[in-house]
Design a protein around this motif. Structure first.
Motif, PDB file in Angstrom:
ATOM      1  N   GLU A  37       6.974 -26.063  97.908  1.00 47.49           N
ATOM      2  CA  GLU A  37       7.571 -25.285  96.827  1.00 47.49           C
ATOM      3  C   GLU A  37       6.791 -25.457  95.523  1.00 47.49           C
ATOM      4  O   GLU A  37       6.455 -24.473  94.848  1.00 47.49           O
ATOM      5  N   PHE A  38       6.479 -26.705  95.180  1.00 48.05           N
ATOM      6  CA  PHE A  38       5.820 -26.969  93.896  1.00 48.05           C
ATOM      7  C   PHE A  38       4.364 -26.497  93.907  1.00 48.05           C
ATOM      8  O   PHE A  38       3.849 -26.028  92.889  1.00 48.05           O
ATOM      9  N   LEU A  39       3.695 -26.604  95.040  1.00 50.79           N
ATOM     10  CA  LEU A  39       2.317 -26.116  95.126  1.00 50.79           C
ATOM     11  C   LEU A  39       2.272 -24.602  94.973  1.00 50.79           C
ATOM     12  O   LEU A  39       1.441 -24.063  94.231  1.00 50.79           O
ATOM     13  N   GLU A  40       3.167 -23.905  95.661  1.00 52.64           N
ATOM     14  CA  GLU A  40       3.222 -22.445  95.531  1.00 52.64           C
ATOM     15  C   GLU A  40       3.486 -22.035  94.088  1.00 52.64           C
ATOM     16  O   GLU A  40       2.848 -21.114  93.561  1.00 52.64           O
ATOM     17  N   ARG A  44       1.081 -19.996  91.394  1.00 51.53           N
ATOM     18  CA  ARG A  44       1.593 -18.806  90.716  1.00 51.53           C
ATOM     19  C   ARG A  44       1.502 -18.956  89.211  1.00 51.53           C
ATOM     20  O   ARG A  44       1.142 -18.013  88.487  1.00 51.53           O
ATOM     21  N   HIS A  45       1.792 -20.170  88.728  1.00 49.61           N
ATOM     22  CA  HIS A  45       1.775 -20.409  87.284  1.00 49.61           C
ATOM     23  C   HIS A  45       0.354 -20.334  86.736  1.00 49.61           C
ATOM     24  O   HIS A  45       0.135 -19.804  85.637  1.00 49.61           O
ATOM     25  N   ASN A  81       8.587 -23.145  82.414  1.00 47.41           N
ATOM     26  CA  ASN A  81       8.626 -22.972  83.863  1.00 47.41           C
ATOM     27  C   ASN A  81       9.652 -23.942  84.425  1.00 47.41           C
ATOM     28  O   ASN A  81       9.409 -25.149  84.474  1.00 47.41           O
ATOM     29  N   ASP A  82      10.796 -23.423  84.833  1.00 48.40           N
ATOM     30  CA  ASP A  82      11.898 -24.275  85.280  1.00 48.40           C
ATOM     31  C   ASP A  82      11.557 -25.072  86.539  1.00 48.40           C
ATOM     32  O   ASP A  82      12.023 -26.203  86.711  1.00 48.40           O
ATOM     33  N   VAL A  83      10.743 -24.493  87.421  1.00 48.15           N
ATOM     34  CA  VAL A  83      10.398 -25.195  88.662  1.00 48.15           C
ATOM     35  C   VAL A  83       9.519 -26.407  88.358  1.00 48.15           C
ATOM     36  O   VAL A  83       9.760 -27.520  88.850  1.00 48.15           O
ATOM     37  N   LEU A  84       8.494 -26.214  87.521  1.00 44.73           N
ATOM     38  CA  LEU A  84       7.618 -27.327  87.174  1.00 44.73           C
ATOM     39  C   LEU A  84       8.340 -28.340  86.291  1.00 44.73           C
ATOM     40  O   LEU A  84       8.062 -29.543  86.357  1.00 44.73           O
ATOM     41  N   ARG A  85       9.283 -27.873  85.488  1.00 49.53           N
ATOM     42  CA  ARG A  85      10.108 -28.792  84.698  1.00 49.53           C
ATOM     43  C   ARG A  85      10.926 -29.681  85.629  1.00 49.53           C
ATOM     44  O   ARG A  85      11.100 -30.880  85.380  1.00 49.53           O
ATOM     45  N   ARG A  86      11.415 -29.094  86.700  1.00 48.92           N
ATOM     46  CA  ARG A  86      12.197 -29.873  87.668  1.00 48.92           C
ATOM     47  C   ARG A  86      11.329 -30.943  88.322  1.00 48.92           C
ATOM     48  O   ARG A  86      11.811 -32.059  88.570  1.00 48.92           O
ATOM     49  N   LEU A  87      10.067 -30.620  88.590  1.00 49.32           N
ATOM     50  CA  LEU A  87       9.161 -31.616  89.145  1.00 49.32           C
ATOM     51  C   LEU A  87       8.877 -32.714  88.114  1.00 49.32           C
ATOM     52  O   LEU A  87       8.819 -33.894  88.453  1.00 49.32           O
ATOM     53  N   SER A  88       8.723 -32.340  86.847  1.00 51.76           N
ATOM     54  CA  SER A  88       8.448 -33.324  85.795  1.00 51.76           C
ATOM     55  C   SER A  88       9.549 -34.369  85.701  1.00 51.76           C
ATOM     56  O   SER A  88       9.283 -35.534  85.382  1.00 51.76           O
ATOM     57  N   CYS A  89      10.794 -33.949  85.951  1.00 53.94           N
ATOM     58  CA  CYS A  89      11.953 -34.849  85.841  1.00 53.94           C
ATOM     59  C   CYS A  89      12.568 -35.125  87.205  1.00 53.94           C
ATOM     60  O   CYS A  89      13.770 -35.407  87.313  1.00 53.94           O
ATOM     61  N   HIS A  90      11.754 -35.050  88.248  1.00 54.15           N
ATOM     62  CA  HIS A  90      12.249 -35.273  89.607  1.00 54.15           C
ATOM     63  C   HIS A  90      12.932 -36.640  89.695  1.00 54.15           C
ATOM     64  O   HIS A  90      12.378 -37.651  89.245  1.00 54.15           O
ATOM     65  N   PRO A  91      14.130 -36.709  90.261  1.00 57.83           N
ATOM     66  CA  PRO A  91      14.887 -37.969  90.210  1.00 57.83           C
ATOM     67  C   PRO A  91      14.190 -39.149  90.868  1.00 57.83           C
ATOM     68  O   PRO A  91      14.307 -40.286  90.373  1.00 57.83           O
ATOM     69  N   ARG A  92      13.458 -38.939  91.966  1.00 54.70           N
ATOM     70  CA  ARG A  92      12.795 -40.082  92.601  1.00 54.70           C
ATOM     71  C   ARG A  92      11.610 -40.556  91.761  1.00 54.70           C
ATOM     72  O   ARG A  92      11.383 -41.769  91.626  1.00 54.70           O
ATOM     73  N   ILE A  93      10.878 -39.618  91.190  1.00 54.60           N
ATOM     74  CA  ILE A  93       9.765 -40.002  90.321  1.00 54.60           C
ATOM     75  C   ILE A  93      10.295 -40.672  89.063  1.00 54.60           C
ATOM     76  O   ILE A  93       9.770 -41.700  88.610  1.00 54.60           O
ATOM     77  N   LEU A 272      15.669 -36.890  78.030  1.00 49.45           N
ATOM     78  CA  LEU A 272      15.757 -38.074  78.874  1.00 49.45           C
ATOM     79  C   LEU A 272      15.560 -37.654  80.322  1.00 49.45           C
ATOM     80  O   LEU A 272      16.092 -36.623  80.752  1.00 49.45           O
ATOM     81  N   ILE A 273      14.788 -38.410  81.086  1.00 44.55           N
ATOM     82  CA  ILE A 273      14.459 -37.975  82.442  1.00 44.55           C
ATOM     83  C   ILE A 273      15.487 -38.406  83.472  1.00 44.55           C
ATOM     84  O   ILE A 273      15.467 -37.919  84.596  1.00 44.55           O
ATOM     85  N   ALA A 274      16.389 -39.318  83.115  1.00 47.36           N
ATOM     86  CA  ALA A 274      17.439 -39.706  84.044  1.00 47.36           C
ATOM     87  C   ALA A 274      18.303 -38.491  84.383  1.00 47.36           C
ATOM     88  O   ALA A 274      18.533 -37.625  83.534  1.00 47.36           O
ATOM     89  N   ASN A 275      18.725 -38.421  85.631  1.00 49.09           N
ATOM     90  CA  ASN A 275      19.576 -37.296  86.082  1.00 49.09           C
ATOM     91  C   ASN A 275      18.854 -35.966  85.977  1.00 49.09           C
ATOM     92  O   ASN A 275      19.458 -34.922  85.690  1.00 49.09           O
ATOM     93  N   GLY A 276      17.534 -35.990  86.174  1.00 52.81           N
ATOM     94  CA  GLY A 276      16.780 -34.738  86.223  1.00 52.81           C
ATOM     95  C   GLY A 276      16.514 -34.101  84.881  1.00 52.81           C
ATOM     96  O   GLY A 276      16.171 -32.930  84.804  1.00 52.81           O
ATOM     97  N   GLY A 277      16.595 -34.868  83.789  1.00 57.53           N
ATOM     98  CA  GLY A 277      16.300 -34.324  82.464  1.00 57.53           C
ATOM     99  C   GLY A 277      17.443 -33.537  81.890  1.00 57.53           C
ATOM    100  O   GLY A 277      17.257 -32.772  80.978  1.00 57.53           O
TER     101      GLY A 277
END
Length: 277
Positions: A37-40, A44-45, A81-93, A272-277
């Motif tokens: 998902e993130f690579l696609e 695109r971005h 970009n909401d998708v890349l923002r989600r990766l930036s604040c990914h809960p495991r990372i 804050l990045i906790a809880n996905g930003g």
């Protein structure tokens, strides 16, 4: 060094190793479905940004040397970009980053990188000199969106160099600061005689590194493009600190959207990045 412990269970030994060596490789923080998902979205971005007029934090930026193209990137890729923002604040990372930092963190920025086939090496440097903020702690997460063996331009680190490198003063001549940042051997020649560690990664792996560690990326000697997202996290209480080098490299956004020196970096842009930003 790699840490194979499951997410959420980062060992005390892994944390200690990060603080001692200045970097940590954590395999498979993203699932194969997330990587796809993130690579696609990253591809695109890039295509979208190539078509945009260059304005504040717009367009594809390039770094070139006499030897050729080094890398291309989209600055602050997660801002719109909401998708890349989600990766930036990914809960495991985010969980690993905050464990290594020893406290809550905010997102400073995430840049989307593309290193095309036959691109030359990214020279040795450290990151903190480019940070326009004052913080108790800061670190970078380098997220691999494709497999990156040594010949594709993975990162190499000089372990422990983060305890030697000291960024220049905020008001130092920006060109002098840039030279120092991109040639740490000139100021700390002893680093040239220290062993280094090269860290090949699989898609979905993440390397975390301290803002002062000396590191570089090899040339991409393959016939395919390397994609990664590079995210910088800062202490939750970080404040804006204007620097000459930031002003030089970011003339369209010198005060990060109107911040005053000493003002806390918070709000939607620096969540804050906790809880996905």
């Amino acid at each position: 060094m790699s840490e194979s412990t499951a997410p959420g269970m980062l060992s005390d030994q892994a944390v200690a190793r990060y603080h001692d060596q200045g970097f940590l490789h954590v395999p498979q923080l993203l699932t194969p479905a997330e990587v796809a998902e993130f690579l696609e979205e990253g591809k695109r971005h890039f295509a979208l940004e190539e078509a945009r007029t260059h304005g504040p934090n717009e367009g594809v930026r390039t770094h070139e040397l006499d030897e050729g193209l080094v890398v291309e990137w989209v600055n602050h890729a997660g801002l719109d970009n909401d998708v890349l923002r989600r990766l930036s604040c990914h809960p495991r990372i985010a969980e690993v980053a905050e464990t290594l930092a020893g406290g809550p963190l905010r997102l400073f920025k995430s840049d989307l990188y593309r290193k095309k086939a036959e691109s030359t090496l990214t020279p040795i440097h450290h990151d903190e000199v480019f940070f326009p903020f004052s913080a108790r702690s800061a670190l970078t997460a380098w997220v691999a969106l494709v497999d990156v063996p040594a010949e594709k331009g993975c990162l190499s680190f000089i372990p422990g160099s983060h305890r030697v490198v000291v960024p220049p003063s905020a008001d130092k001549d920006p060109m002098d600061a840039l030279v120092e940042a991109e040639d740490p051997f000139s100021r700390w020649p002893e680093l040239a005689y220290q062993p280094f560690v090269t860290v090949p990664v699989r898609a979905g792996d993440v390397t975390f590194h301290h803002g002062r560690i000396a590191h570089w990326a090899g040339a991409n000697r393959t016939d395919s493009t390397r994609f990664s997202l590079i995210t910088i996290y800062m202490d939750a209480a970080a404040t804006f600190q204007a620097t000459s080098i930031h002003n030089l490299l970011n003339p369209d956004d010198p005060d990060l959207g109107g911040h005053r020196p000493g003002q806390q970096l918070d709000g939607d842009r620096f969540p804050l990045i906790a809880n996905g930003g």
